[in-house]
Design a protein around this motif. Structure first.
Motif, PDB file in Angstrom:
ATOM      1  N   TYR A  31       0.627  -1.230   0.205  1.00 40.10           N
ATOM      2  CA  TYR A  31       0.014  -0.029   0.126  1.00 40.10           C
ATOM      3  C   TYR A  31       0.868   1.238  -0.021  1.00 40.10           C
ATOM      4  O   TYR A  31       0.704   2.192  -0.984  1.00 40.10           O
ATOM      5  CB  TYR A  31      -1.003   0.052   1.220  1.00 40.10           C
ATOM      6  N   ARG A  88       1.337   4.174  -2.858  1.00 41.50           N
ATOM      7  CA  ARG A  88       0.928   5.633  -2.462  1.00 41.50           C
ATOM      8  C   ARG A  88       2.044   6.425  -2.717  1.00 41.50           C
ATOM      9  O   ARG A  88       1.904   7.820  -2.940  1.00 41.50           O
ATOM     10  CB  ARG A  88       0.356   5.880  -1.013  1.00 41.50           C
ATOM     11  N   THR A  92       2.681  10.381  11.186  1.00 41.45           N
ATOM     12  CA  THR A  92       1.963   9.713  10.097  1.00 41.45           C
ATOM     13  C   THR A  92       2.698   9.514   8.935  1.00 41.45           C
ATOM     14  O   THR A  92       1.895   9.093   7.987  1.00 41.45           O
ATOM     15  CB  THR A  92       0.582  10.471  10.069  1.00 41.45           C
ATOM     16  N   GLY A 152      -7.169   8.298  -5.500  1.00 46.70           N
ATOM     17  CA  GLY A 152      -7.653   8.603  -4.213  1.00 46.70           C
ATOM     18  C   GLY A 152      -7.973   7.539  -3.311  1.00 46.70           C
ATOM     19  O   GLY A 152      -8.765   8.147  -2.173  1.00 46.70           O
ATOM     20  N   TYR A 153      -7.513   6.411  -3.513  1.00 49.01           N
ATOM     21  CA  TYR A 153      -7.771   5.186  -2.538  1.00 49.01           C
ATOM     22  C   TYR A 153      -7.110   5.573  -1.375  1.00 49.01           C
ATOM     23  O   TYR A 153      -5.709   5.841  -1.449  1.00 49.01           O
ATOM     24  CB  TYR A 153      -7.325   3.936  -3.228  1.00 49.01           C
ATOM     25  N   GLU A 154      -7.639   5.206  -0.108  1.00 47.27           N
ATOM     26  CA  GLU A 154      -6.909   5.356   1.094  1.00 47.27           C
ATOM     27  C   GLU A 154      -7.354   4.046   2.034  1.00 47.27           C
ATOM     28  O   GLU A 154      -8.477   3.581   2.144  1.00 47.27           O
ATOM     29  CB  GLU A 154      -7.167   6.581   2.022  1.00 47.27           C
ATOM     30  N   TRP A 155      -6.159   3.610   2.627  1.00 49.36           N
ATOM     31  CA  TRP A 155      -6.420   2.521   3.539  1.00 49.36           C
ATOM     32  C   TRP A 155      -6.791   2.811   4.687  1.00 49.36           C
ATOM     33  O   TRP A 155      -6.070   3.534   5.530  1.00 49.36           O
ATOM     34  CB  TRP A 155      -5.079   1.764   3.573  1.00 49.36           C
ATOM     35  N   PRO A 156      -8.127   2.788   5.200  1.00 48.74           N
ATOM     36  CA  PRO A 156      -8.636   3.213   6.463  1.00 48.74           C
ATOM     37  C   PRO A 156      -7.687   2.585   7.579  1.00 48.74           C
ATOM     38  O   PRO A 156      -7.116   1.532   7.824  1.00 48.74           O
ATOM     39  CB  PRO A 156      -9.913   2.654   6.583  1.00 48.74           C
TER      40      PRO A 156
END
Length: 441
Positions: free
Chosen positions: A267, A271, A356, A415-419
């Motif tokens: 991931y 990104r 982060t 725009g995908y984000e891993w919650p």
């Protein structure tokens, strides 16, 4: 404790509705832990999973609990409460002298020579497994990693040839057993994760007990066979039940936490394509590598560590106090559950600036932010219960990513984000959808 020390200790406080806060912790783990710590102090009392749990914040508390010099905090009763019905009497669920006895017998399976053999066995299977990814129509990286690491664990640890259907059945059993430990309904109510976990345990027991007699007769270099012939210096050996218990636990540990780590790596590299290309250049330049060569991939090592920092494979480590003690100036009664969180501590801005942000150079020789405190970076735990398979996991992850980087580029949807509810359930619910592009290295 002296009388003066006893009177100076504080009683830990916490919210009344622990389950509500547990759900909030799953959704916003760092922010809600910060809120609890600011509101109630460095030790927070929560009522969750049918018990009272003391969440201890800070690296000094983590050192006291995990290093456990005074042998106050026990692993067995804590982990047994969460995963005992599914992974009973695995190494992590044993304590003190019994734990030491079992660990000494198991340790021979993780020597440097053993890791060299495992690496040599794994590489051809990694290459053939990755080659098959090209034909997957809608690749989900987490699922692909899970299937691959189970195959590798079965090959290097179990040494039993299985059909694809049988591999899938065992894989699902491990998934169900792991998920059951975080179930809020902790009774065998049909259809619940707890009930599925109990059924999964029976599947795993049947599998290992079925193959155990043949392993005792024929032996071999795999872990399963080695446990069958292992003897302590006093001549003690594992019972059939010991072998099955250890195999179920070790096989879970050998592929589940590695899958989480690799999913996080995939991931973050998707990104941050500049890091993916840099890691690819390193692997292509290295070419075909042996055991020592894969350990020498410095940039890949930093990517792996930073991914484990941001997404700890085991986000929380519970213990039970075997006698009354103190922690962060708070009284901890005998029999109390205590938990420290590597996930939370790995995001502490006092030790990890801009915590982060994905920045593998935190682990470069020039910076070494992981050296800011003895417990600053502890993805494998600490003390005598530090993961026995940590070096195996490191070799496996590096070997897979070395081949992956030389074979594919990958990206996530725009725009995908891993919650970040991974702190409670460390896997992406959508299994990490990616676009894979085959390359020529």
């Amino acid at each position: 404790m002296t009388a003066t020390a006893e009177t100076s200790l504080r009683t830990a406080r916490g919210p009344r509705l622990g389950v509500v806060h547990l759900l909030r912790l799953r959704k916003r783990p760092i922010e809600h832990n910060d809120f609890l710590r600011a509101t109630y102090g460095d030790v927070v009392r929560l009522h969750v999973f049918g018990t009272t749990l003391y969440a201890a914040y800070g690296l000094d508390a983590a050192e006291q609990v995990l290093i456990n010099r005074e042998r106050i905090f026990a692993n067995g009763p804590a982990w047994s409460h969460f995963i005992g019905p599914f992974f009973r009497r695995g190494l992590m669920l044993l304590d003190f002298d019994e734990h030491l006895h079992h660990r000494r017998i198991l340790q021979h399976a993780f020597t440097n020579d053993a890791l060299r053999r495992y690496h040599a066995v794994m590489v051809p299977h990694i290459r053939s497994g990755l080659a098959a990814w090209e034909s997957v129509p809608q690749p989900r990286m987490h699922q692909l990693f899970k299937e691959l690491t189970l195959d590798l664990a079965l090959e290097t640890f179990v040494g039993v040839d299985l059909t694809r259907a049988e591999q899938d059945r065992i894989n699902q059993a491990f998934i169900d057993a792991v998920r059951a430990g975080t179930s809020i309904v902790r009774k065998p109510v049909p259809g619940t994760p707890w009930a599925r976990g109990l059924a999964a345990r029976k599947v795993l027991e049947e599998f290992f007990f079925t193959h155990l007699p043949e392993k005792r007769r024929r032996g071999g270099d795999d872990l399963f066979a080695q446990l069958c012939i292992a003897r302590s210096e006093e001549g003690d050996e594992f019972s059939d039940e010991d072998i099955v218990n250890h195999m179920i636990f070790l096989l879970m540990a050998a592929h589940d936490t590695s899958t989480i780590t690799m999913s996080a790596m995939a991931y973050f590299l998707a990104r941050h394509p500049e890091w993916q290309e840099a890691a690819r250049e390193e692997s292509i330049a290295a070419g075909t590598v042996d055991y020592d060569g894969v350990l020498g991939l410095d940039l890949l090592d930093r990517v792996m560590k930073e991914s484990m920092r941001l997404c700890s494979p085991v986000p929380s480590l519970p213990r039970v106090a075997v006698r009354e003690t103190s922690l962060n100036g708070h009284r901890i009664p005998a029999g109390a559950f205590v938990a420290v969180s590597p996930y939370y501590n790995h995001h502490d801005p006092a030790y990890w600036p801009d915590p982060t942000r994905f920045d593998p150079d935190r682990f470069s020789p020039e910076r070494r932010e992981d050296h800011s405190h003895r417990m600053a970076f502890e993805p494998f735990g600490g003390g005598v219960h530090k993961c026995i398979g940590m070096h195996f996991a490191g070799v496996q992850v590096r070997a897979i990513f070395h081949e992956l980087l030389r074979s594919y580029r990958w990206s996530v949807p725009a725009g995908y984000e891993w919650p970040l509810d991974l702190a409670a359930l460390p896997f992406p619910r959508d299994r990490l959808p990616v676009r894979l592009e085959r390359i020529d290295s």
